[in-house]
Design a protein around this motif. Structure first.
Motif, PDB file in Angstrom:
ATOM      1  N   GLU A 216       0.217   5.839  10.757  1.00 44.76           N
ATOM      2  CA  GLU A 216       1.644   5.786  10.436  1.00 44.76           C
ATOM      3  C   GLU A 216       2.413   7.005  10.922  1.00 44.76           C
ATOM      4  OE1 GLU A 216       2.231   5.035   6.304  1.00 44.76           O
ATOM      5  OE2 GLU A 216       0.889   3.298   6.241  1.00 44.76           O
ATOM      6  N   ALA A 217       1.767   8.147  11.074  1.00 43.93           N
ATOM      7  CA  ALA A 217       2.466   9.371  11.488  1.00 43.93           C
ATOM      8  C   ALA A 217       1.487  10.288  12.195  1.00 43.93           C
ATOM      9  CB  ALA A 217       3.077  10.075  10.279  1.00 43.93           C
ATOM     10  N   TYR A 218       2.038  11.104  13.097  1.00 43.15           N
ATOM     11  CA  TYR A 218       1.194  12.088  13.783  1.00 43.15           C
ATOM     12  C   TYR A 218       1.284  13.438  13.068  1.00 43.15           C
ATOM     13  CZ  TYR A 218      -1.459  14.070  17.652  1.00 43.15           C
ATOM     14  OH  TYR A 218      -2.454  14.654  18.404  1.00 43.15           O
ATOM     15  N   ALA A 219       2.510  13.940  12.933  1.00 41.64           N
ATOM     16  CA  ALA A 219       2.693  15.187  12.198  1.00 41.64           C
ATOM     17  C   ALA A 219       2.610  14.905  10.702  1.00 41.64           C
ATOM     18  CB  ALA A 219       4.043  15.812  12.554  1.00 41.64           C
ATOM     19  N   GLY A 220       1.877  15.730   9.983  1.00 41.59           N
ATOM     20  CA  GLY A 220       1.745  15.552   8.544  1.00 41.59           C
ATOM     21  C   GLY A 220       0.945  14.337   8.141  1.00 41.59           C
ATOM     22  N   HIS A 221       0.035  13.929   9.016  1.00 45.39           N
ATOM     23  CA  HIS A 221      -0.734  12.715   8.726  1.00 45.39           C
ATOM     24  C   HIS A 221      -1.625  12.870   7.500  1.00 45.39           C
ATOM     25  CE1 HIS A 221      -3.724  15.165  10.827  1.00 45.39           C
ATOM     26  NE2 HIS A 221      -4.629  14.443  10.204  1.00 45.39           N
ATOM     27  N   GLU A 222      -1.996  14.121   7.163  1.00 47.39           N
ATOM     28  CA  GLU A 222      -2.905  14.331   6.023  1.00 47.39           C
ATOM     29  C   GLU A 222      -2.316  13.783   4.728  1.00 47.39           C
ATOM     30  OE1 GLU A 222      -3.537  17.671   9.024  1.00 47.39           O
ATOM     31  OE2 GLU A 222      -1.813  16.784   7.994  1.00 47.39           O
ATOM     32  N   TYR A 223      -1.006  13.938   4.566  1.00 47.61           N
ATOM     33  CA  TYR A 223      -0.379  13.511   3.310  1.00 47.61           C
ATOM     34  C   TYR A 223      -0.276  11.988   3.240  1.00 47.61           C
ATOM     35  CZ  TYR A 223       0.489  18.464   3.269  1.00 47.61           C
ATOM     36  OH  TYR A 223       0.298  19.820   3.307  1.00 47.61           O
ATOM     37  N   ARG A 224      -0.094  11.351   4.389  1.00 54.70           N
ATOM     38  CA  ARG A 224      -0.138   9.884   4.399  1.00 54.70           C
ATOM     39  C   ARG A 224      -1.562   9.406   4.161  1.00 54.70           C
ATOM     40  NH1 ARG A 224       2.005   6.783   2.602  1.00 54.70           N
ATOM     41  NH2 ARG A 224       1.499   5.041   3.972  1.00 54.70           N
ATOM     42  N   SER A 225      -2.554  10.165   4.634  1.00 59.49           N
ATOM     43  CA  SER A 225      -3.955   9.819   4.385  1.00 59.49           C
ATOM     44  C   SER A 225      -4.251   9.860   2.891  1.00 59.49           C
ATOM     45  CB  SER A 225      -4.880  10.783   5.134  1.00 59.49           C
ATOM     46  OG  SER A 225      -4.688  10.712   6.527  1.00 59.49           O
ATOM     47  N   MET A 226      -3.711  10.864   2.219  1.00 58.90           N
ATOM     48  CA  MET A 226      -3.901  10.972   0.768  1.00 58.90           C
ATOM     49  C   MET A 226      -3.325   9.764   0.041  1.00 58.90           C
ATOM     50  SD  MET A 226      -2.888  15.017   0.502  1.00 58.90           S
ATOM     51  CE  MET A 226      -2.657  14.949  -1.280  1.00 58.90           C
ATOM     52  N   GLU A 227      -2.144   9.323   0.475  1.00 60.88           N
ATOM     53  CA  GLU A 227      -1.503   8.177  -0.173  1.00 60.88           C
ATOM     54  C   GLU A 227      -2.286   6.893   0.082  1.00 60.88           C
ATOM     55  OE1 GLU A 227       2.449   8.086   1.306  1.00 60.88           O
ATOM     56  OE2 GLU A 227       2.991  10.055   0.489  1.00 60.88           O
ATOM     57  N   LEU A 228      -2.731   6.723   1.324  1.00 60.67           N
ATOM     58  CA  LEU A 228      -3.494   5.510   1.646  1.00 60.67           C
ATOM     59  C   LEU A 228      -4.817   5.470   0.882  1.00 60.67           C
ATOM     60  CD1 LEU A 228      -2.897   5.418   5.508  1.00 60.67           C
ATOM     61  CD2 LEU A 228      -2.025   3.784   3.845  1.00 60.67           C
ATOM     62  N   ALA A 229      -5.465   6.626   0.765  1.00 57.44           N
ATOM     63  CA  ALA A 229      -6.728   6.682   0.033  1.00 57.44           C
ATOM     64  C   ALA A 229      -6.522   6.347  -1.435  1.00 57.44           C
ATOM     65  CB  ALA A 229      -7.344   8.071   0.183  1.00 57.44           C
ATOM     66  N   ALA A 230      -5.473   6.921  -2.037  1.00 63.56           N
ATOM     67  CA  ALA A 230      -5.213   6.669  -3.453  1.00 63.56           C
ATOM     68  C   ALA A 230      -4.902   5.194  -3.697  1.00 63.56           C
ATOM     69  CB  ALA A 230      -4.054   7.549  -3.928  1.00 63.56           C
ATOM     70  N   THR A 231      -4.090   4.597  -2.836  1.00 68.03           N
ATOM     71  CA  THR A 231      -3.726   3.185  -2.999  1.00 68.03           C
ATOM     72  C   THR A 231      -4.957   2.295  -2.919  1.00 68.03           C
ATOM     73  OG1 THR A 231      -1.540   3.588  -2.040  1.00 68.03           O
ATOM     74  CG2 THR A 231      -2.328   1.310  -2.047  1.00 68.03           C
ATOM     75  N   TRP A 232      -5.786   2.520  -1.929  1.00 68.28           N
ATOM     76  CA  TRP A 232      -6.972   1.667  -1.754  1.00 68.28           C
ATOM     77  C   TRP A 232      -7.979   1.872  -2.888  1.00 68.28           C
ATOM     78  CZ3 TRP A 232     -12.232   2.372  -0.973  1.00 68.28           C
ATOM     79  CH2 TRP A 232     -12.949   1.223  -0.583  1.00 68.28           C
ATOM     80  N   LEU A 233      -8.221   3.133  -3.273  1.00 71.49           N
ATOM     81  CA  LEU A 233      -9.189   3.395  -4.331  1.00 71.49           C
ATOM     82  C   LEU A 233      -8.744   2.816  -5.679  1.00 71.49           C
ATOM     83  CD1 LEU A 233     -10.161   7.072  -3.404  1.00 71.49           C
ATOM     84  CD2 LEU A 233     -11.637   5.049  -3.264  1.00 71.49           C
ATOM     85  N   ARG A 234      -7.443   2.836  -5.943  1.00 74.68           N
ATOM     86  CA  ARG A 234      -6.953   2.222  -7.181  1.00 74.68           C
ATOM     87  C   ARG A 234      -7.195   0.716  -7.164  1.00 74.68           C
ATOM     88  NH1 ARG A 234      -2.373   5.952  -6.447  1.00 74.68           N
ATOM     89  NH2 ARG A 234      -2.659   7.667  -7.946  1.00 74.68           N
ATOM     90  N   GLN A 235      -7.031   0.135  -5.993  1.00 76.32           N
ATOM     91  CA  GLN A 235      -7.296  -1.306  -5.893  1.00 76.32           C
ATOM     92  C   GLN A 235      -8.769  -1.619  -6.173  1.00 76.32           C
ATOM     93  OE1 GLN A 235      -5.977  -2.274  -1.960  1.00 76.32           O
ATOM     94  NE2 GLN A 235      -3.790  -2.231  -2.494  1.00 76.32           N
ATOM     95  N   GLN A 236      -9.633  -0.649  -5.899  1.00 84.91           N
ATOM     96  CA  GLN A 236     -11.059  -0.851  -6.152  1.00 84.91           C
ATOM     97  C   GLN A 236     -11.448  -0.473  -7.578  1.00 84.91           C
ATOM     98  OE1 GLN A 236     -12.286  -2.384  -3.483  1.00 84.91           O
ATOM     99  NE2 GLN A 236     -10.264  -1.920  -2.607  1.00 84.91           N
ATOM    100  N   GLY A 237     -10.474  -0.033  -8.390  1.00 88.23           N
ATOM    101  CA  GLY A 237     -10.760   0.372  -9.759  1.00 88.23           C
ATOM    102  C   GLY A 237     -11.477   1.693  -9.851  1.00 88.23           C
ATOM    103  N   TYR A 238     -11.270   2.562  -8.873  1.00 89.85           N
ATOM    104  CA  TYR A 238     -11.936   3.852  -8.851  1.00 89.85           C
ATOM    105  C   TYR A 238     -11.294   4.762  -9.903  1.00 89.85           C
ATOM    106  CZ  TYR A 238     -14.827   7.313  -6.379  1.00 89.85           C
ATOM    107  OH  TYR A 238     -15.790   8.230  -6.035  1.00 89.85           O
ATOM    108  N   PRO A 239     -12.074   5.611 -10.587  1.00 96.57           N
ATOM    109  CA  PRO A 239     -11.526   6.484 -11.632  1.00 96.57           C
ATOM    110  C   PRO A 239     -10.414   7.386 -11.094  1.00 96.57           C
ATOM    111  CG  PRO A 239     -13.909   6.456 -11.748  1.00 96.57           C
ATOM    112  CD  PRO A 239     -13.549   5.733 -10.491  1.00 96.57           C
ATOM    113  N   GLU A 240      -9.357   7.562 -11.886  1.00 96.38           N
ATOM    114  CA  GLU A 240      -8.184   8.306 -11.451  1.00 96.38           C
ATOM    115  C   GLU A 240      -8.511   9.765 -11.165  1.00 96.38           C
ATOM    116  OE1 GLU A 240      -4.453   8.236 -10.068  1.00 96.38           O
ATOM    117  OE2 GLU A 240      -5.466   6.510 -10.971  1.00 96.38           O
TER     118      GLU A 240
END
Length: 408
Positions: free
Chosen positions: A78-102
């Motif tokens: 989704e982005a080149y600059a600052g991609h780490e923060y988008r990675s954090m959001e994508l990881a959190a969204t997917w892990l919540r869908q899997q019922g991973y502990p907060e």
């Protein structure tokens, strides 16, 4: 019992994360990312596993480390600059869908954040992931990966580097970074040193090559650089060709108008003719187009003659003047200039030219300038000649048409 239930869960969540990231990259990752590619992510995962095992991490922390490794570059979709923060959001969204502990999701996000170069890793897990992400600095494929990154930056960021600039930047980067974890230092230390040594050698070669090129460019132009010689030769040839074309066109106009004038003079001078002088007595209005024709031919032939007339540029040289070779307005290679000099002055000037590349090429440039000046005059007069001839013939034709209408 806790370890027995954790292992299957770990294997399953990591397997699912791998499948998700693989599909995401296949669908959305720009093909221009030749360095931050699926291969890079897979390599970081592999290195993270190895570092985690070497550090003796608990299985839960090993799981979080590997999950963060899979998601650390997901933001590039989704982005080149600052991609780490988008990675954090994508990881959190997917892990919540899997019922991973907060609390474990926050841990994975903190690990991903540590891969940002502006962040300093603080925990052991962050140091391990940072080292895994930078592991190419201590691997044998460092130089191949560096070229991929160079290509990616050129395409994505528009940054281009010479070989010397790239080698210098890579060396600065190698000497400014470090591996943070003990496991990373032990795994990459030896190859990291080898890469720094090899990069220094590359920089020395690049600097030597650049220096050699500069020396070649700063060499004596009077010795005959092919490109310079070609330029002067082509310029002289073009000037000579254009001068011949101008003289040919001028001769054509001179010949044509001379024939016209000869015919008119013969006609007017004839004492007896079926259309002789008595014709103008009966039809005095015919004198108008005939006069226009004479004026046209005369004007055209005069300007054509002026165009073809030899034009020799010269200068006024005084014995009190400075040395002729250093005078920018003097061209010692052209007879129109050097014939104004004494033999001693000419020989002295030519000696200076042969010994000084700047003076030599200055004289050749001056010669080209004056040749161009002469050509400009030739073509300006030639253009006037053709214009007079064209406009005159049109006026003659109109005047004859008017005469015919008047007579009818």
């Amino acid at each position: 019992m806790e370890n027995i239930t954790l292992q299957p869960a770990k294997a399953e969540i990591i397997k699912q994360a791998k499948a998700y990231i693989t599909a995401l990259f296949e669908e959305k990752l720009p093909r221009q990312l030749v360095y931050h590619s699926p291969k890079h992510t897979a390599t970081v995962v592999k290195e993270a596993k190895a570092l985690g095992e070497a550090a003796g991490l608990p299985e839960a922390d090993q799981e979080a480390l590997v999950l963060a490794a899979w998601f650390h570059d997901a933001g590039y979709t989704e982005a080149y600059a600052g991609h780490e923060y988008r990675s954090m959001e994508l990881a959190a969204t997917w892990l919540r869908q899997q019922g991973y502990p907060e609390e474990r999701i926050r841990l994975v996000q903190d690990l991903i954040r540590a891969t940002c170069h502006t962040e300093k890793p603080e925990t052991d897990l962050q140091r391990l992931l940072r080292d895994a992400d930078m592991s190419h600095m201590g691997r044998e494929d460092f130089f191949a990966n560096a070229e991929l990154l160079r290509t990616e930056w050129e395409v994505m960021l528009g940054k281009t580097f010479s070989n010397e600039e790239w080698a210098e930047m890579q060396l600065d980067f190698l000497t400014s970074i470090k591996f943070y974890s003990e496991a990373g230092k032990a795994r990459y230390k030896e190859q990291f040193k080898e890469n720094i040594k090899a990069q220094r050698e590359l920089l020395k070669k690049a600097e030597k090559k650049k220096k050699k090129k500069q020396e070649e460019e700063a060499g004596n132009f009077a010795e005959g650089k092919r490109g310079v010689e070609t330029m002067f030769r082509a310029t002289y040839d073009n000037h000579n060709t254009l001068s011949q074309m101008a003289d040919s066109k001028a001769n054509m106009m001179i010949s044509l108008n001379s024939v016209i004038l000869s015919v008119l003079i013969t006609y007017f001078g004839a004492k007896t003719s079926t259309l002789g002088a008595s014709t103008f007595t009966r039809n005095p209005i015919l004198a108008v187009p005939m006069a226009l024709l004479v004026a046209t031919a005369l004007g055209s032939v005069v300007t054509a003659i002026l165009s073809a007339q030899p034009d020799v540029t010269s200068f006024k040289w005084l014995k009190k003047s400075p040395q002729v070779a250093t005078n920018r307005r003097v061209n010692l290679l052209f007879f129109g200039n050097f014939t104004k000099l004494s033999l001693d002055a000419f020989q002295e000037g030519m000696g200076e030219l042969m010994a000084n590349k700047d003076l030599l090429y200055n004289n050749m440039i001056t010669d080209i300038y004056y040749l161009g000046d002469v050509l400009a005059k030739k073509y300006r007069l030639l253009r006037i000649s053709y214009t007079i001839f064209m406009v005159g013939l049109i006026l003659v034709a109109f005047s004859f048409a008017i005469v015919l209408l008047y007579k009818s």
